[in-house]
Design a protein around this motif. Structure first.
Motif, PDB file in Angstrom:
ATOM      1  N   ILE A  60       0.841  -1.185   0.000  1.00  0.00           N
ATOM      2  CA  ILE A  60       0.000   0.000   0.000  1.00  0.00           C
ATOM      3  C   ILE A  60       0.883   1.244   0.000  1.00  0.00           C
ATOM      4  O   ILE A  60       2.099   1.166   0.157  1.00  0.00           O
ATOM      5  CB  ILE A  60      -0.938   0.017   1.228  1.00  0.00           C
ATOM      6  N   SER A  61       0.237   2.414  -0.141  1.00  0.00           N
ATOM      7  CA  SER A  61       1.002   3.667  -0.204  1.00  0.00           C
ATOM      8  C   SER A  61       1.309   4.257   1.154  1.00  0.00           C
ATOM      9  O   SER A  61       2.394   4.786   1.391  1.00  0.00           O
ATOM     10  CB  SER A  61       0.226   4.720  -1.020  1.00  0.00           C
ATOM     11  N   ASP A  62       0.318   4.207   2.063  1.00  0.00           N
ATOM     12  CA  ASP A  62       0.471   4.957   3.304  1.00  0.00           C
ATOM     13  C   ASP A  62      -0.327   4.276   4.404  1.00  0.00           C
ATOM     14  O   ASP A  62      -1.556   4.349   4.432  1.00  0.00           O
ATOM     15  CB  ASP A  62      -0.032   6.390   3.096  1.00  0.00           C
ATOM     16  N   PHE A  68      -6.358   3.312   3.174  1.00  0.00           N
ATOM     17  CA  PHE A  68      -5.624   2.052   3.074  1.00  0.00           C
ATOM     18  C   PHE A  68      -5.904   1.155   4.264  1.00  0.00           C
ATOM     19  O   PHE A  68      -5.914  -0.072   4.137  1.00  0.00           O
ATOM     20  CB  PHE A  68      -4.130   2.324   2.908  1.00  0.00           C
ATOM     21  N   ASN A  90       4.385  -1.167   3.506  1.00  0.00           N
ATOM     22  CA  ASN A  90       4.033   0.239   3.325  1.00  0.00           C
ATOM     23  C   ASN A  90       5.035   0.881   2.362  1.00  0.00           C
ATOM     24  O   ASN A  90       6.147   1.232   2.752  1.00  0.00           O
ATOM     25  CB  ASN A  90       4.048   0.945   4.681  1.00  0.00           C
ATOM     26  N   GLU A  93       5.071   5.585  -1.334  1.00  0.00           N
ATOM     27  CA  GLU A  93       5.332   6.288  -2.600  1.00  0.00           C
ATOM     28  C   GLU A  93       6.823   6.504  -2.841  1.00  0.00           C
ATOM     29  O   GLU A  93       7.231   7.457  -3.507  1.00  0.00           O
ATOM     30  CB  GLU A  93       4.590   7.638  -2.642  1.00  0.00           C
ATOM     31  N   GLU A  98       9.592   0.593  -2.602  1.00  0.00           N
ATOM     32  CA  GLU A  98       8.672  -0.305  -3.303  1.00  0.00           C
ATOM     33  C   GLU A  98       9.433  -1.459  -3.957  1.00  0.00           C
ATOM     34  O   GLU A  98       9.021  -2.619  -3.861  1.00  0.00           O
ATOM     35  CB  GLU A  98       7.897   0.483  -4.373  1.00  0.00           C
ATOM     36  N   THR A 117      -1.299   0.522  -4.487  1.00  0.00           N
ATOM     37  CA  THR A 117      -0.670   1.835  -4.377  1.00  0.00           C
ATOM     38  C   THR A 117      -0.409   2.404  -5.768  1.00  0.00           C
ATOM     39  O   THR A 117       0.098   1.712  -6.644  1.00  0.00           O
ATOM     40  CB  THR A 117       0.649   1.756  -3.579  1.00  0.00           C
ATOM     41  N   THR A 140      -5.147   0.940  -9.234  1.00  0.00           N
ATOM     42  CA  THR A 140      -3.985   1.476  -9.933  1.00  0.00           C
ATOM     43  C   THR A 140      -3.766   0.622 -11.179  1.00  0.00           C
ATOM     44  O   THR A 140      -4.258  -0.509 -11.240  1.00  0.00           O
ATOM     45  CB  THR A 140      -2.733   1.472  -9.035  1.00  0.00           C
ATOM     46  N   HIS A 182       0.332  10.101  -7.935  1.00  0.00           N
ATOM     47  CA  HIS A 182      -0.909   9.466  -7.500  1.00  0.00           C
ATOM     48  C   HIS A 182      -1.726   9.126  -8.748  1.00  0.00           C
ATOM     49  O   HIS A 182      -2.201  10.020  -9.456  1.00  0.00           O
ATOM     50  CB  HIS A 182      -1.699  10.404  -6.588  1.00  0.00           C
TER      51      HIS A 182
END
Length: 336
Positions: A60-62, A68, A90, A93, A98, A117, A140, A182
């Motif tokens: 996930i992003s955050d 999330f 996590n 971004e 990642e 994400t 996404t 994003h």
């Protein structure tokens, strides 16, 4: 274990694996011995035998963003139904982070990965094209053909939000966007622009300021927007957190929502119902996305991933809905 139950080790193994039906009396003796000895089967040994770990990775992003948190909870509920555990990462971004997590999940031999994400699909397309395990994308996209994807209709959501303000009589509209990284930012803004165009309103009716998808970023962006367009009466925000920040900025200026400025969010967070005033928002079907993603990934794990030929059946775009609450209303009287 076998001595305690009065059976052979092979019989114990067969009972615990369920591979062969044992006589009820034999099965009960084995299970009683298991309980008495506090025995737990080795997950490592079982995964080596089955070539599966019954684990799904989720990126996930955050982790601090309630969107999330709600999505992961929904994914976890479905995963538990299907007897899968989750390994949560996590990504923040951060491309390097990642990439590291993608490698970690592969090294930990998860059975499949859910990516929820924005930006990972594009930033790590080369890795995804040769992914060692099945992958499913949630809200996404990726240029890599054949990876199953489920999305909200972000363009329709942006248009829906702007349409409401236009119907209420607003003609000076603001949009608090998010950075281009994003994935949902561009289509949501495009939807806002299309609504204005369809209503015969020119580009001069729209003012844009960029936030960061967080409350503090929304507050900063709202202050910037008011500096460049002090006559704005309605604002469409990238997400609910941005909208909460925008309302904080307006309160700091002594303005009231929606008497002076109407504010809309996007995501349909549970939290949005409890801010003051309760937030009008575009609702995403997070539980539906989560179930589709987990069930689809489980099928791929069981059957093996199909050839990545970009089959349209692997892509789903879910409709969104408008939940109108007290943060939106007509523009102030006497305002054009």
């Amino acid at each position: 274990m076998g001595d305690r139950a009065g059976v052979s080790t092979a019989t114990v193994s067969r009972v615990l694996s369920g591979a062969v039906k044992a006589r009820p009396a034999t099965r009960e003796r084995v299970l009683a011995a298991v309980r008495d000895l506090g025995y737990r089967p080795s997950g490592v040994a079982r995964s080596l035998k089955l070539q599966r770990t019954q684990t799904m990775g989720v990126i996930i992003s955050d982790v601090e963003n309630p969107y999330f948190a709600e999505m992961v909870r929904a994914i976890e509920d479905v995963a538990r139904e299907l007897d899968y555990a989750l390994l949560l990462c996590n990504g923040a971004e951060d491309p390097e982070r990642e990439a590291a997590y993608l490698e970690v999940l592969a090294e930990r031999r998860v059975d499949g990965i859910i990516i929820a994400t924005g930006g990972v699909g594009k930033r790590h397309a080369r890795w995804l094209a040769k992914a060692p395990v099945p992958v499913v994308m949630v809200n996404t996209e990726t240029p890599v053909a054949g990876i199953p994807t489920i999305l909200s209709d972000n363009h329709a959501g942006g248009r829906m939000a702007a349409d409401l303000l236009i119907r209420l009589g607003h003609r000076a509209i603001g949009h608090l966007s998010a950075p281009g990284a994003h994935a949902a930012s561009a289509p949501r803004l495009a939807g806002v622009r299309d609504a204005l165009k369809s209503a015969g309103l020119g580009s001069d009716c729209l003012t844009i300021a960029e936030g960061d998808g967080h409350v503090a970023g929304g507050e900063r962006a709202m202050i910037e927007l008011l500096a460049s367009a002090p006559s704005v009466t309605g604002v469409v925000c990238y997400n609910d957190l941005t909208a909460i920040g925008a309302m904080r900025a307006l309160r700091g200026r002594g303005w009231r929502v929606p008497r002076d400025v109407s504010v809309e969010g996007f995501d349909g967070l549970d939290l949005a119902a409890y801010v003051d005033p309760p937030l009008t928002t575009i609702v995403q079907q997070k539980a539906v996305m989560a179930r589709w993603a987990v069930e689809h990934l489980a099928r791929l794990i069981k059957a093996g991933p199909p050839p990545r030929d970009g089959n349209p059946a692997d892509s789903v775009r879910l409709p969104v809905s408008l939940l109108e609450r007290e943060s939106t209303g007509p523009p102030p009287s006497g305002h054009p």
